[in-house]
Write an enzyme that holds these catalytic residues in place. Structure first.
Site, mmCIF file in Angstrom:
data_model
loop_
_atom_site.group_PDB
_atom_site.id
_atom_site.type_symbol
_atom_site.label_atom_id
_atom_site.label_comp_id
_atom_site.label_asym_id
_atom_site.label_seq_id
_atom_site.Cartn_x
_atom_site.Cartn_y
_atom_site.Cartn_z
ATOM 1 N N CYS A 154 -3.888 2.824 -4.436
ATOM 2 C CA CYS A 154 -4.756 3.654 -3.588
ATOM 3 C C CYS A 154 -4.752 5.085 -4.114
ATOM 4 O O CYS A 154 -3.757 5.801 -3.985
ATOM 5 C CB CYS A 154 -4.270 3.599 -2.143
ATOM 6 S SG CYS A 154 -5.222 4.669 -1.051
ATOM 7 N N HIS B 254 -7.885 0.625 -3.742
ATOM 8 C CA HIS B 254 -8.615 1.521 -2.834
ATOM 9 C C HIS B 254 -9.037 2.745 -3.632
ATOM 10 O O HIS B 254 -8.170 3.441 -4.168
ATOM 11 C CB HIS B 254 -7.689 2.034 -1.731
ATOM 12 C CG HIS B 254 -7.364 1.035 -0.666
ATOM 13 N ND1 HIS B 254 -6.567 1.334 0.411
ATOM 14 C CD2 HIS B 254 -7.746 -0.245 -0.497
ATOM 15 C CE1 HIS B 254 -6.468 0.278 1.197
ATOM 16 N NE2 HIS B 254 -7.165 -0.700 0.657
ATOM 17 N N ASP C 135 -12.488 3.440 -0.123
ATOM 18 C CA ASP C 135 -11.605 3.590 1.038
ATOM 19 C C ASP C 135 -12.412 4.392 2.046
ATOM 20 O O ASP C 135 -13.494 4.014 2.338
ATOM 21 C CB ASP C 135 -10.302 4.248 0.590
ATOM 22 C CG ASP C 135 -9.151 4.004 1.548
ATOM 23 O OD1 ASP C 135 -9.254 3.108 2.372
ATOM 24 O OD2 ASP C 135 -8.151 4.722 1.468
ATOM 25 N N HIS C 136 -12.012 5.475 2.526
ATOM 26 C CA HIS C 136 -12.834 6.153 3.534
ATOM 27 C C HIS C 136 -14.109 6.706 2.917
ATOM 28 O O HIS C 136 -14.252 6.764 1.706
ATOM 29 C CB HIS C 136 -12.043 7.303 4.142
ATOM 30 C CG HIS C 136 -10.685 6.884 4.587
ATOM 31 N ND1 HIS C 136 -9.660 7.753 4.745
ATOM 32 C CD2 HIS C 136 -10.192 5.659 4.894
ATOM 33 C CE1 HIS C 136 -8.585 7.099 5.149
ATOM 34 N NE2 HIS C 136 -8.880 5.820 5.232
ATOM 35 N N TYR D 57 -14.336 5.400 8.632
ATOM 36 C CA TYR D 57 -14.982 4.101 8.407
ATOM 37 C C TYR D 57 -16.394 4.005 8.980
ATOM 38 O O TYR D 57 -16.803 2.985 9.515
ATOM 39 C CB TYR D 57 -14.093 2.975 8.954
ATOM 40 C CG TYR D 57 -12.865 2.797 8.091
ATOM 41 C CD1 TYR D 57 -12.929 2.023 6.934
ATOM 42 C CD2 TYR D 57 -11.675 3.443 8.383
ATOM 43 C CE1 TYR D 57 -11.825 1.875 6.121
ATOM 44 C CE2 TYR D 57 -10.560 3.310 7.572
ATOM 45 C CZ TYR D 57 -10.643 2.523 6.444
ATOM 46 O OH TYR D 57 -9.556 2.381 5.625
ATOM 47 N N HIS E 136 0.858 -1.191 0.000
ATOM 48 C CA HIS E 136 0.000 0.000 0.000
ATOM 49 C C HIS E 136 0.895 1.243 0.000
ATOM 50 O O HIS E 136 1.887 1.284 0.720
ATOM 51 C CB HIS E 136 -0.871 -0.032 1.261
ATOM 52 C CG HIS E 136 -1.866 1.069 1.348
ATOM 53 N ND1 HIS E 136 -1.546 2.353 1.687
ATOM 54 C CD2 HIS E 136 -3.208 1.065 1.136
ATOM 55 C CE1 HIS E 136 -2.652 3.104 1.685
ATOM 56 N NE2 HIS E 136 -3.668 2.341 1.351
HETATM 57 C C1 DNO Z 1 -6.450 3.915 5.829
HETATM 58 C C2 DNO Z 1 -5.922 2.784 5.067
HETATM 59 C C3 DNO Z 1 -4.578 2.387 5.618
HETATM 60 C C4 DNO Z 1 -4.147 1.081 5.021
HETATM 61 C C5 DNO Z 1 -2.825 0.588 5.482
HETATM 62 C C6 DNO Z 1 -2.404 -0.553 4.599
HETATM 63 O O1 DNO Z 1 -7.561 3.924 6.162
HETATM 64 O O2 DNO Z 1 -5.905 3.002 3.729
HETATM 65 O O3 DNO Z 1 -4.681 2.221 6.972
HETATM 66 O O4 DNO Z 1 -5.039 0.111 5.404
HETATM 67 O O5 DNO Z 1 -1.881 1.558 5.449
HETATM 68 O O6 DNO Z 1 -1.379 -1.243 5.190
#
Ligand code: DNO
Length: 402
Positions: free
Chosen positions: A278, A305, A357-358, A375, A240
């Site tokens: 991401c 993501h 993602d968020h 989240y 990531h």
């Molecule tokens: C945030 C996420 C990160 C991700 C980690 C992957 O919400 O995108 O916490 O899960 O960095 O290792």
């Protein structure tokens, strides 16, 4: 493409039934209760898998499958290149084998020293009243210069930024300062743990002699040891990117640009050495050409993501609506659909999991206590719905979400 959703486990305020109703079929989860560096046993993995996939009360399978492990975190000794990394790498390999034994084949991780993602504001109000996460460059500088008082900081910020940071700090009450400190130091996903400023200073000290060249070497070493094990077990590792994608607090970053990603995939040539793409993490750097990255590196993506960010003038950004903001999500969606088509043609299957993602904290979620920032349910529900529409519209084919 598999519509997926991050679930923090039985303590998550969003239930598995909520997730089914949101239309996701893939679950992204991790055993957050196991300390970093320890082996995940088959028993513990199986227990979580069953929690996800089996509806205990109704004694039937759910329409959910645990598709990605996010994340198996990396022990600090591996990033620091210490002798004890050997045991932690061995443990990591044991976890990979145990996951494979339980039928899990995609493992996400990151290589950010000390802190995972970093924000200064976890309740930034966007114009419609919803709340978003924000990274304010001035607030970060204020924390770094005047609260953390990192000795090297002064040389790293220009006079204008220092003046802005000073004025910003003066505008904060002591409660505001505490909040800022907690926000910055609360970077570990799945934990509610916030490290103190002294502990943070100690961590930073340990990185004094580790520049990005060394950190890269440590990453390469980790990959050389783990990727062959993953390949043999049929597991795909996917790194990531850094969030934000540039150095902060003087800590090195090595997963921030296309060049970084290229270096990583070249370091060990294997289908098990891949990328978690991401958009929200890579997006704050304007020169990162995201649709182009999909076209050039998409064959290495094992997980995606999707999240948008709005860049602001001074290096700040906030998390925007999934379809708004600085990331051209439409072009990214087109490139991803093309990549999936390419895989289908090669007979490789189109099972590329993506997740919103968020999401914003909005509607009824504004009245809830959301333990894991970003989240809550409804903002992600909206994000997933929009992304689903995007993929279907671009592909003009319902099977794209198979
Ligand atoms: C945030 C996420 C990160 C991700 C980690 C992957 O919400 O995108 O916490 O899960 O960095 O290792």
């Amino acid at each position: 493409m598999i519509q997926s959703w991050r679930w923090y486990g039985p303590h998550d305020i969003v239930s598995l039934t909520d997730i089914e109703q949101a239309g996701a079929t893939g679950i992204v989860s991790a055993l957050h209760h196991i300390p970093v560096g320890e082996v995940w046993s088959v028993e513990e993995i199986d227990k979580r898998k069953r929690q996800i996939e089996w509806h205990e009360l109704e004694n039937r399978p759910r329409n959910l499958r645990w598709v990605v492990v996010e994340s198996v975190n990396i022990h600090e000794s591996i990033r620091m290149g210490l002798p004890e990394r050997e045991i932690h790498i061995e443990n990591y390999c044991a976890t990979i084998r145990n996951l494979a034994a339980c039928g899990l084949d995609t493992v996400c991780y990151n290589f950010m020293p000390v802190l995972d993602w970093t924000r200064t504001d976890l309740a930034y109000q966007v114009p419609n009243g919803a709340k978003a996460l924000r990274y304010d460059a001035v607030a970060l500088a204020a924390f770094d210069l005047y609260m953390l008082q990192r000795p090297e900081a002064e040389a790293e910020y220009d006079a204008e930024m220092q003046a802005a940071a000073k004025a910003f700090l003066a505008s904060l009450t002591s409660a505001d300062r505490r909040t800022l400190q907690n926000n910055v130091l609360a970077g570990l996903p799945g934990t509610l743990e916030v490290i103190g400023i002294e502990a943070f200073r100690d961590h930073l000290k340990k990185y004094e002699d580790i520049d990005s060249g060394k950190l890269r070497e440590h990453l390469r070493y980790f990959l050389q040891k783990t990727v062959p094990v993953a390949e043999q077990a049929g597991v795909k590792l996917c790194i990531h990117p850094d969030d934000p994608p540039y150095p902060i607090f003087g800590l090195p970053r090595v997963v921030s640009t296309e060049e970084d990603l290229q270096y990583i995939v070249d370091a060990v040539d294997s289908p098990s050495n891949g990328i978690t793409f991401c958009t929200g993490s890579l997006g704050p750097r304007p020169e990162n050409d995201l649709p182009g990255m999909v076209r050039r590196l998409g064959h290495k993506f094992h997980f995606v993501h999707l999240r948008n960010i709005q860049r602001q003038d001074d290096g700040s950004f906030y998390e925007a609506d999934h379809m708004g903001g600085s990331v051209d999500m439409l072009r990214v969606g087109e490139a991803l659909v093309d990549e999936v088509r390419r895989r289908e043609k090669e007979g490789a299957g189109a099972a590329l999991p993506f997740r919103p993602d968020h999401g914003h904290q909005m509607l009824d979620d504004l009245n809830k206590n959301v333990p894991f920032p970003g989240y809550s349910a409804i903002g992600r529900l909206r994000g997933l719905a929009e992304l689903r529409g995007l993929m279907l519209g671009v592909a003009r084919d319902y099977d794209i979400l198979g």
